[in-house]
Design a protein around this motif. Sequence first.
Motif, mmCIF file in Angstrom:
data_model
loop_
_atom_site.group_PDB
_atom_site.id
_atom_site.type_symbol
_atom_site.label_atom_id
_atom_site.label_comp_id
_atom_site.label_asym_id
_atom_site.label_seq_id
_atom_site.Cartn_x
_atom_site.Cartn_y
_atom_site.Cartn_z
ATOM 1 N N PRO A 62 46.343 50.717 35.740
ATOM 2 C CA PRO A 62 46.304 49.897 36.959
ATOM 3 C C PRO A 62 46.656 48.458 36.614
ATOM 4 O O PRO A 62 46.274 47.950 35.564
ATOM 5 C CB PRO A 62 44.876 50.032 37.446
ATOM 6 N N LYS A 63 47.421 47.818 37.466
ATOM 7 C CA LYS A 63 47.837 46.450 37.165
ATOM 8 C C LYS A 63 47.539 45.467 38.294
ATOM 9 O O LYS A 63 47.960 44.330 38.251
ATOM 10 C CB LYS A 63 49.326 46.411 36.808
ATOM 11 N N GLY A 64 46.855 45.915 39.350
ATOM 12 C CA GLY A 64 46.525 45.011 40.451
ATOM 13 C C GLY A 64 47.618 44.912 41.491
ATOM 14 O O GLY A 64 47.516 44.127 42.423
ATOM 15 N N ASP B 104 43.792 46.724 44.583
ATOM 16 C CA ASP B 104 42.584 46.528 43.794
ATOM 17 C C ASP B 104 42.869 46.936 42.343
ATOM 18 O O ASP B 104 43.977 47.337 42.010
ATOM 19 C CB ASP B 104 41.410 47.319 44.379
ATOM 20 N N ALA B 105 41.876 46.850 41.508
ATOM 21 C CA ALA B 105 42.068 47.102 40.075
ATOM 22 C C ALA B 105 42.030 48.583 39.714
ATOM 23 O O ALA B 105 42.060 48.918 38.543
ATOM 24 C CB ALA B 105 41.011 46.353 39.282
ATOM 25 N N VAL B 106 41.979 49.481 40.708
ATOM 26 C CA VAL B 106 41.887 50.907 40.425
ATOM 27 C C VAL B 106 43.149 51.648 40.845
ATOM 28 O O VAL B 106 43.661 52.485 40.098
ATOM 29 C CB VAL B 106 40.662 51.519 41.150
ATOM 30 N N ARG B 107 43.679 51.335 42.000
ATOM 31 C CA ARG B 107 44.838 52.057 42.525
ATOM 32 C C ARG B 107 46.122 51.635 41.820
ATOM 33 O O ARG B 107 46.247 50.523 41.330
ATOM 34 C CB ARG B 107 44.964 51.814 44.030
ATOM 35 N N ARG B 108 47.084 52.556 41.775
ATOM 36 C CA ARG B 108 48.366 52.280 41.132
ATOM 37 C C ARG B 108 49.507 52.156 42.139
ATOM 38 O O ARG B 108 50.507 51.512 41.865
ATOM 39 C CB ARG B 108 48.669 53.383 40.120
#
Length: 65
Positions: A31-33, A43-47
């Motif tokens: 994940p890259k934001g 968010d910091a979870v989704r790709r």
Amino acid sequence: MDSKQPDVVEREGEVMVALPAMPELIASLPPKGACWYCDKPLDAVRRFCCKSCGVAYAEEAQYNS
């Protein structure tokens, strides 16, 4: 975990390596934001921001590999 090797497909003298399935491809991306395809903030979870961006990314990965 087992180290599954990609499937090898042979067609009319050509040897092609099958790409990993969509979930495996997504799981391999950190994940890259931001969306990996359109760079929309996430968010910091989704790709990916939506399924269509994930599919488009997978198609590009297929043609660029």
